[in-house]
Write a protein that holds these residues in place. Sequence first.
Motif, mmCIF file in Angstrom:
data_model
loop_
_atom_site.group_PDB
_atom_site.id
_atom_site.type_symbol
_atom_site.label_atom_id
_atom_site.label_comp_id
_atom_site.label_asym_id
_atom_site.label_seq_id
_atom_site.Cartn_x
_atom_site.Cartn_y
_atom_site.Cartn_z
ATOM 1 N N ALA A 37 19.347 -28.606 -4.135
ATOM 2 C CA ALA A 37 19.554 -27.171 -4.341
ATOM 3 C C ALA A 37 18.199 -26.528 -4.649
ATOM 4 O O ALA A 37 17.297 -27.189 -5.162
ATOM 5 C CB ALA A 37 20.521 -26.949 -5.495
ATOM 6 N N PRO A 38 18.043 -25.241 -4.382
ATOM 7 C CA PRO A 38 16.748 -24.579 -4.645
ATOM 8 C C PRO A 38 16.327 -24.631 -6.111
ATOM 9 O O PRO A 38 15.144 -24.709 -6.414
ATOM 10 C CB PRO A 38 16.992 -23.131 -4.210
ATOM 11 C CG PRO A 38 18.143 -23.194 -3.267
ATOM 12 C CD PRO A 38 18.965 -24.366 -3.680
ATOM 13 N N ARG A 39 17.279 -24.607 -7.040
ATOM 14 C CA ARG A 39 16.898 -24.661 -8.460
ATOM 15 C C ARG A 39 16.315 -26.020 -8.828
ATOM 16 O O ARG A 39 15.502 -26.131 -9.734
ATOM 17 C CB ARG A 39 18.088 -24.319 -9.352
ATOM 18 C CG ARG A 39 19.237 -25.283 -9.226
ATOM 19 C CD ARG A 39 20.458 -24.779 -9.992
ATOM 20 N NE ARG A 39 21.631 -25.493 -9.541
ATOM 21 C CZ ARG A 39 22.123 -26.562 -10.151
ATOM 22 N NH1 ARG A 39 21.562 -26.990 -11.248
ATOM 23 N NH2 ARG A 39 23.164 -27.185 -9.672
ATOM 24 N N ASP A 40 16.717 -27.075 -8.107
ATOM 25 C CA ASP A 40 16.166 -28.407 -8.383
ATOM 26 C C ASP A 40 14.725 -28.534 -7.887
ATOM 27 O O ASP A 40 13.953 -29.337 -8.400
ATOM 28 C CB ASP A 40 17.031 -29.483 -7.737
ATOM 29 C CG ASP A 40 18.436 -29.510 -8.329
ATOM 30 O OD1 ASP A 40 18.581 -29.058 -9.480
ATOM 31 O OD2 ASP A 40 19.365 -29.978 -7.644
ATOM 32 N N TRP A 41 14.360 -27.753 -6.875
ATOM 33 C CA TRP A 41 12.990 -27.789 -6.365
ATOM 34 C C TRP A 41 12.018 -27.328 -7.433
ATOM 35 O O TRP A 41 10.882 -27.804 -7.500
ATOM 36 C CB TRP A 41 12.856 -26.893 -5.131
ATOM 37 C CG TRP A 41 13.297 -27.594 -3.881
ATOM 38 C CD1 TRP A 41 14.445 -27.398 -3.201
ATOM 39 C CD2 TRP A 41 12.598 -28.623 -3.192
ATOM 40 N NE1 TRP A 41 14.526 -28.227 -2.121
ATOM 41 C CE2 TRP A 41 13.387 -28.988 -2.091
ATOM 42 C CE3 TRP A 41 11.389 -29.261 -3.396
ATOM 43 C CZ2 TRP A 41 13.002 -29.977 -1.203
ATOM 44 C CZ3 TRP A 41 11.001 -30.245 -2.507
ATOM 45 C CH2 TRP A 41 11.809 -30.592 -1.424
#
Length: 115
Positions: A37-41
């Motif tokens: 997910a983008p938040r994990d990046w």
Amino acid sequence: MSNINKYLALTNVATNYAKRMNRLSNRIFNEPVRQMAPRDWKVISLLSELPRQKDPEYTQYYPRHVETWKFMMQLRNYGLFRDEHQDFKEEMVRLRILRGKTKPKPGEGKRSKKK
């Protein structure tokens, strides 16, 4: 079709083998193994950076004092920078000269006057 195109086409195929090869390639090249997910990046980017105490840009930074001093003196000569301490020292030397407290020239000191 070249080998690269075959490989790219193979990564898009949803076979079990293609998925495993894609994960292996991601592990080899230090990329995230699975889709994220983008938040994990954000977490990955924060953890992949060097800590500031180990980053040479922060720990081994010393300003270029000599070059900066020379630059400021050049600006002072042009009249674009005012160094009050240097002005004060020059004024003290000027007043000393006016009072006659200068160093004697070579050969005109106390020892030369004894003869």
